[in-house]
Design a protein around this motif. Sequence first.
Motif, short mmCIF file in Angstrom:
data_model
loop_
_atom_site.label_atom_id
_atom_site.label_comp_id
_atom_site.label_asym_id
_atom_site.label_seq_id
_atom_site.Cartn_x
_atom_site.Cartn_y
_atom_site.Cartn_z
N THR A 43 0.80 -0.93 0.09
CA THR A 43 -0.64 -0.39 0.16
C THR A 43 1.07 0.87 -0.10
O THR A 43 1.70 1.49 0.78
N TYR A 44 0.87 2.19 -0.64
CA TYR A 44 0.89 3.43 -1.57
C TYR A 44 1.36 4.69 0.44
O TYR A 44 -0.62 4.38 0.38
N PHE A 45 2.13 4.97 0.99
CA PHE A 45 1.40 6.21 1.10
C PHE A 45 2.76 7.71 0.84
O PHE A 45 3.65 7.50 0.17
N ARG A 46 1.91 8.60 1.15
CA ARG A 46 3.42 10.31 0.88
C ARG A 46 3.02 10.93 2.09
O ARG A 46 1.71 10.60 2.75
N MET A 47 3.91 11.55 1.96
CA MET A 47 4.41 12.13 3.20
C MET A 47 5.46 13.67 2.77
O MET A 47 5.98 13.91 2.03
N ARG A 48 4.91 15.14 3.42
CA ARG A 48 5.56 16.33 3.35
C ARG A 48 6.75 15.37 4.02
O ARG A 48 6.60 16.28 5.16
N ILE A 49 7.73 17.20 3.48
CA ILE A 49 9.01 17.08 4.65
C ILE A 49 9.29 19.00 4.69
O ILE A 49 9.42 18.99 3.37
N THR A 50 8.79 19.57 5.23
CA THR A 50 9.09 20.93 5.10
C THR A 50 10.70 21.62 6.26
O THR A 50 9.53 21.53 6.94
N VAL A 51 10.19 22.84 5.30
CA VAL A 51 11.85 23.47 5.59
C VAL A 51 11.12 24.77 5.63
O VAL A 51 10.69 24.85 4.83
N GLU A 52 10.81 25.60 6.96
CA GLU A 52 10.43 26.93 7.19
C GLU A 52 12.05 27.86 7.79
O GLU A 52 12.95 26.90 8.77
N ASN A 53 12.36 28.72 7.03
CA ASN A 53 13.73 29.91 7.80
C ASN A 53 12.10 31.10 7.67
O ASN A 53 11.76 31.31 7.88
N ARG A 54 12.03 30.93 9.49
CA ARG A 54 12.12 32.31 10.05
C ARG A 54 13.16 33.03 10.53
O ARG A 54 13.41 33.75 11.36
N GLY A 55 14.62 32.67 10.21
CA GLY A 55 15.48 34.13 10.63
C GLY A 55 15.78 34.75 10.02
O GLY A 55 14.78 35.15 8.91
N PRO A 56 17.31 35.50 9.85
CA PRO A 56 16.76 36.51 9.49
C PRO A 56 18.06 36.79 8.02
O PRO A 56 18.48 37.87 8.03
N ARG A 57 18.67 35.24 8.32
CA ARG A 57 18.69 34.96 6.97
C ARG A 57 18.83 33.55 5.88
O ARG A 57 18.40 32.91 6.50
N ARG A 58 19.11 33.69 4.84
CA ARG A 58 18.56 32.74 3.92
C ARG A 58 20.04 31.52 4.48
O ARG A 58 20.78 31.56 4.85
N PHE A 59 19.29 30.51 4.10
CA PHE A 59 20.09 28.41 4.57
C PHE A 59 19.95 28.55 2.90
O PHE A 59 18.61 27.80 2.20
#
Length: 175
Positions: A43-59
């Motif tokens: 049985t197939y399933f999916r998930m999402r993995i989210t990276v969020e930047n709430r800081g002052p500079r880019r990553f």
Amino acid sequence: MYEPNVVGDWQEYEGHAGLRVRVHRLEQAEPPRGRDDAAEGLTYFRMRITVENRGPRRFGIHLEDGQIDVRIGPEGEGAFVDWRNSQFIEGYDVYPLRRATAVLYAAGPEASLSQVDVQVQVRVDEEWADRRLWSGGVGVQEAPVAAGPACAGQGGLAHQISTFLRDQAGPGGAA
């Protein structure tokens, strides 16, 4: 004692001010480009993995195939991960107040999908961040994300996981 996150919870990374990650939307779903022959009878399933930047500079973020491990069932067996259908974050700059999301397709025996553990190790600006673990299950409702601390009441999944880990550590045992 280190406690796993519940699917849907955000995890902030020390040393990378404002960077946080979560595994969410764990649900049964067919892959967009068709099933892999190796997943026949699963049985197939999916998930999402989210990276969020709430800081002052880019990553600069890398989240590719070798950085995600999916285990299912009470024995923690490896799920079949469909790399062909999955979408990763490969060398993407996440600027302040922005997000990037990977979508992972996996499969396993339906009876084992009520218990899914996902371990993620993000690479940030060419450095490996700590591994983090999320626990949940296909069909288990994730709690709505609140602005405050996560609810971990007596009946909550996080509380159940913490109790289980303490019991496994044994008497007087801190893991």
